[in-house]
Design a protein around this motif. Structure first.
Motif, PDB file in Angstrom:
ATOM      1  N   ALA A 438      18.243   2.170 -94.741  1.00  0.00           N
ATOM      2  CA  ALA A 438      16.782   2.280 -94.732  1.00  0.00           C
ATOM      3  C   ALA A 438      16.195   2.065 -96.117  1.00  0.00           C
ATOM      4  O   ALA A 438      15.042   1.638 -96.251  1.00  0.00           O
ATOM      5  N   SER A 439      16.959   2.355 -97.159  1.00  0.00           N
ATOM      6  CA  SER A 439      16.465   2.226 -98.541  1.00  0.00           C
ATOM      7  C   SER A 439      16.570   0.795 -99.058  1.00  0.00           C
ATOM      8  O   SER A 439      15.680   0.330 -99.779  1.00  0.00           O
ATOM      9  N   ALA A 440      17.642   0.097 -98.695  1.00  0.00           N
ATOM     10  CA  ALA A 440      17.888  -1.230 -99.266  1.00  0.00           C
ATOM     11  C   ALA A 440      17.521  -2.371 -98.322  1.00  0.00           C
ATOM     12  O   ALA A 440      16.925  -3.366 -98.747  1.00  0.00           O
ATOM     13  N   ASN A 441      17.884  -2.256 -97.050  1.00  0.00           N
ATOM     14  CA  ASN A 441      17.718  -3.381 -96.120  1.00  0.00           C
ATOM     15  C   ASN A 441      16.371  -3.419 -95.420  1.00  0.00           C
ATOM     16  O   ASN A 441      15.735  -4.462 -95.343  1.00  0.00           O
ATOM     17  N   LEU A 442      15.940  -2.276 -94.894  1.00  0.00           N
ATOM     18  CA  LEU A 442      14.722  -2.277 -94.082  1.00  0.00           C
ATOM     19  C   LEU A 442      13.477  -2.736 -94.854  1.00  0.00           C
ATOM     20  O   LEU A 442      12.710  -3.567 -94.342  1.00  0.00           O
ATOM     21  N   PRO A 443      13.227  -2.228 -96.084  1.00  0.00           N
ATOM     22  CA  PRO A 443      12.024  -2.694 -96.797  1.00  0.00           C
ATOM     23  C   PRO A 443      12.018  -4.206 -96.982  1.00  0.00           C
ATOM     24  O   PRO A 443      10.988  -4.864 -96.782  1.00  0.00           O
ATOM     25  N   THR A 444      13.176  -4.765 -97.333  1.00  0.00           N
ATOM     26  CA  THR A 444      13.254  -6.201 -97.595  1.00  0.00           C
ATOM     27  C   THR A 444      13.041  -7.008 -96.325  1.00  0.00           C
ATOM     28  O   THR A 444      12.360  -8.041 -96.349  1.00  0.00           O
ATOM     29  N   ILE A 445      13.617  -6.556 -95.215  1.00  0.00           N
ATOM     30  CA  ILE A 445      13.436  -7.268 -93.939  1.00  0.00           C
ATOM     31  C   ILE A 445      11.968  -7.254 -93.525  1.00  0.00           C
ATOM     32  O   ILE A 445      11.397  -8.293 -93.168  1.00  0.00           O
ATOM     33  N   LEU A 446      11.334  -6.090 -93.573  1.00  0.00           N
ATOM     34  CA  LEU A 446       9.932  -5.986 -93.138  1.00  0.00           C
ATOM     35  C   LEU A 446       9.001  -6.780 -94.048  1.00  0.00           C
ATOM     36  O   LEU A 446       8.092  -7.476 -93.570  1.00  0.00           O
ATOM     37  N   TYR A 447       9.213  -6.672 -95.375  1.00  0.00           N
ATOM     38  CA  TYR A 447       8.382  -7.443 -96.309  1.00  0.00           C
ATOM     39  C   TYR A 447       8.561  -8.951 -96.072  1.00  0.00           C
ATOM     40  O   TYR A 447       7.597  -9.719 -96.081  1.00  0.00           O
ATOM     41  N   SER A 448       9.799  -9.390 -95.851  1.00  0.00           N
ATOM     42  CA  SER A 448      10.065 -10.822 -95.652  1.00  0.00           C
ATOM     43  C   SER A 448       9.357 -11.344 -94.406  1.00  0.00           C
ATOM     44  O   SER A 448       8.802 -12.445 -94.408  1.00  0.00           O
ATOM     45  N   LEU A 449       9.397 -10.544 -93.355  1.00  0.00           N
ATOM     46  CA  LEU A 449       8.830 -10.994 -92.085  1.00  0.00           C
ATOM     47  C   LEU A 449       7.306 -10.895 -92.024  1.00  0.00           C
ATOM     48  O   LEU A 449       6.656 -11.716 -91.369  1.00  0.00           O
ATOM     49  N   PHE A 450       6.743  -9.902 -92.727  1.00  0.00           N
ATOM     50  CA  PHE A 450       5.318  -9.592 -92.478  1.00  0.00           C
ATOM     51  C   PHE A 450       4.411  -9.626 -93.708  1.00  0.00           C
ATOM     52  O   PHE A 450       3.218  -9.387 -93.576  1.00  0.00           O
ATOM     53  N   TRP A 451       4.945  -9.901 -94.932  1.00  0.00           N
ATOM     54  CA  TRP A 451       4.072  -9.902 -96.118  1.00  0.00           C
ATOM     55  C   TRP A 451       4.149 -11.247 -96.841  1.00  0.00           C
ATOM     56  O   TRP A 451       5.196 -11.633 -97.354  1.00  0.00           O
ATOM     57  N   LYS A 452       3.016 -11.927 -96.897  1.00  0.00           N
ATOM     58  CA  LYS A 452       2.958 -13.265 -97.476  1.00  0.00           C
ATOM     59  C   LYS A 452       3.262 -13.272 -98.978  1.00  0.00           C
ATOM     60  O   LYS A 452       3.844 -14.210 -99.503  1.00  0.00           O
ATOM     61  N   ARG A 453       2.897 -12.196 -99.691  1.00  0.00           N
ATOM     62  CA  ARG A 453       3.053 -12.164-101.160  1.00  0.00           C
ATOM     63  C   ARG A 453       4.455 -11.765-101.617  1.00  0.00           C
ATOM     64  O   ARG A 453       4.748 -11.705-102.800  1.00  0.00           O
TER      65      ARG A 453
END
Length: 544
Positions: A438-453
């Protein structure tokens, strides 16, 4: 409770006359799974076969395999033990593991299946610089998998030691090594096809075994849950407090924070677990991926409801001191409850039920360690070897060879670390893996999929920052040192972090570093690539 069962450490000795039966059952389970693995291995001809099983599994088959992957030694052994010793507070693991699937279903399953090919690194590298991001994704996958592997190794050591009467540390370490060797064989020969079929068979066996024990426990209490819970509370020595919050968490400010930390890790961790994420690539479409998660939720939900009966049933049938004497973390509560409900120590029924349930749990462990090892070896071969070291020039055969070599190395590391973790509660160990994911993988996956910046720098800060924070806090927590009964290293104390689970600190750090890293980055995000990824992830156009 039978008088002969007054000393649980002697339970294994009491089943000595049935040891040939026990060994035969174990041998049958192992042989059957090896036959499946060899059969599947003969059909594994390409990288797609090795990594994703040729994308030929149906939604139901994958849902069954996902539940088999997820219902690990932590589910069967650790949760039952936690409930048997801590009542209501142990039950919180069941709730956390189940609710976590909603995050995976709503946010990750379908977009990930549409966006990637074999690993989490495929999604992250789609709109960012390939080599640094794939290296980070591969590193994170391997670390999370090894944390999870520790729990399975600990569970295997406890189970087989109980059944075969092995009490020496050397004997327990040999058991851990045996599991590691079998795991390496499964993955190197069978790949994803073999691993998936083993997980499907194991899921059916585990559900059937759990239904049987649940039915027998309820039958003993005439299907009166109130009677079962009342007896468990009385037998625990804690009275009504056993059925109320606060026995493990909530006594102090620290334990309250530990509870919040555990909850965060469990609920957010599933969507970042590498061996769960790669399962979404084994189905032919995103629709099938979503359906497979629905199937998994149904199967896993039924199973976790039954763990309540397993845990409270063990508390009602056994004395807490007997459970702790057998294993300090309570990992043997479910098998010992099976022994007692079958007739007690020395009885034919008890020995047979103990052997069957333990063999099913052992099959559970073998299937999960195979899935974990496959996830980490695939990430090394596909992300690090093929795309970083060989810069995309590796052939499929070279990639698969690298994956098999990585399997041997990861298996060896898991054996060494598993030897140290043999006395820890396996549910607690898995919760650590969830926190790291949850600390390393989840933030990166969600940001990659849903944040343009989101940028490459943001991805690297998020993965390495979240990973490092989680691992460092674990190393200096009571899980590793400071607790003479349950720490990994006994007799030493170098812990300064008071919580047993780092999620409360490390998960926000992972999200925050991804945000700050991207905002401070001089790299201009590729708007075109993000638009492509958005369309691909949401519609499936161009998905593999």
């Amino acid at each position: 409770m039978s008088a002969a069962y007054a000393h649980v450490p002697l339970a294994a000795t009491a089943t000595s006359e049935h040891r040939p039966l026990i060994i035969t059952l174990f041998a049958v389970f192992v042989a059957a799974t090896l036959v499946i693995t060899v059969w599947a291995g003969r059909q594994t001809k390409s990288a797609a076969d090795f990594y994703a099983g040729g994308r030929q599994f149906t939604a139901f088959q994958n849902g069954l395999a996902v539940s088999g992957d997820y219902m690990s030694a932590a589910s069967f052994l650790g949760i039952a033990g936690a409930i048997a010793l801590f009542g209501y507070d142990g039950f919180l693991y069941s709730i956390g593991f189940l609710v976590a699937w909603l995050v995976a279903l709503l946010l990750v399953a379908e977009p990930l299946r549409n966006s990637g090919r074999y690993t989490m690194g495929d999604v992250l590298a789609y709109r960012m610089r390939q080599r640094p991001v794939r290296t980070a994704a591969g590193t994170s996958t391997i670390v999370v998998s090894i944390f999870y592997l520790l729990a399975q190794m600990a569970g295997a050591g406890v189970l087989v030691s109980l059944l075969l009467g092995i009490t020496s540390d050397a004997g327990k370490i040999m058991i851990v090594a045996l599991v590691g060797v079998l795991m390496i064989v499964y993955v190197t020969i069978g790949g994803m096809k073999g691993t998936t079929w083993v997980q499907m068979v194991k899921a059916v066996l585990l559900i059937a075994g759990t239904i049987l024990i649940t039915f027998l426990i309820l039958l003993k209490f005439h299907f009166n849950l109130s009677d079962l819970l009342g007896t468990a509370a009385k037998n625990s020595g804690k009275g009504s407090a056993f059925l109320e919050p606060g026995l493990k968490y909530g006594k102090t400010g620290t334990s309250k924070l530990d509870f919040i930390s555990l909850g965060l890790a469990l609920v957010l961790g599933t969507a970042g677990l590498p061996h769960i994420l790669i399962r979404f690539y084994t189905v032919p479409s995103a629709k099938a991926a979503r359906k497979s998660v629905n199937w998994a939720i149904g199967i896993i939900g039924a199973f976790y409801l039954m763990t309540i009966v397993l845990g409270f049933g063990a508390a009602a049938l056994l004395k807490p001191a007997d459970i702790i004497a057998s294993n300090p973390a309570g990992n043997t509560a479910a098998p010992l409850a099976a022994l007692e409900i079958g007739g007690g120590s020395g009885s034919n029924g008890g020995a047979i039920l103990l052997a069957v349930i333990s063999a099913v749990a052992f099959a559970t462990i073998l299937a999960v360690v195979a899935g974990l090892t496959l996830a980490s070896s695939s990430s090394f071969a596909h992300d690090i070897y093929a795309n970083v070291i060989r810069k995309g020039k590796a052939t499929e055969q070279e990639e698969v060879r690298a994956a098999r070599g990585a399997t041997v190395f990861i298996g060896a590391v898991a054996i060494v670390l598993g030897a140290f973790a043999r006395d820890l509660n396996v549910a607690g160990l898995v919760a650590l893996a969830f926190a790291v994911a949850a600390s390393a993988n989840l933030p990166t996956i969600l940001y990659s999929l849903f944040w343009k910046r989101f940028t490459t720098q943001g991805a690297l800060w998020s993965i390495y920052g979240g990973l490092t924070t989680a691992v460092v806090l674990v190393l200096f927590s009571p899980v590793v040192s400071g607790n003479p009964k349950t720490s990994m290293f006994k007799g030493v104390d170098f812990h300064w972090f008071p919580l047993e689970n780092p999620g409360l600190i490390s998960i926000p750090v992972g999200f925050l570093l991804g945000l700050i890293g991207s905002l401070l980055s001089k790299e201009e995000p590729d708007a075109g690539k993000y638009a492509e990824l958005e369309v691909k992830s949401l519609t499936g156009v161009g998905a593999h």
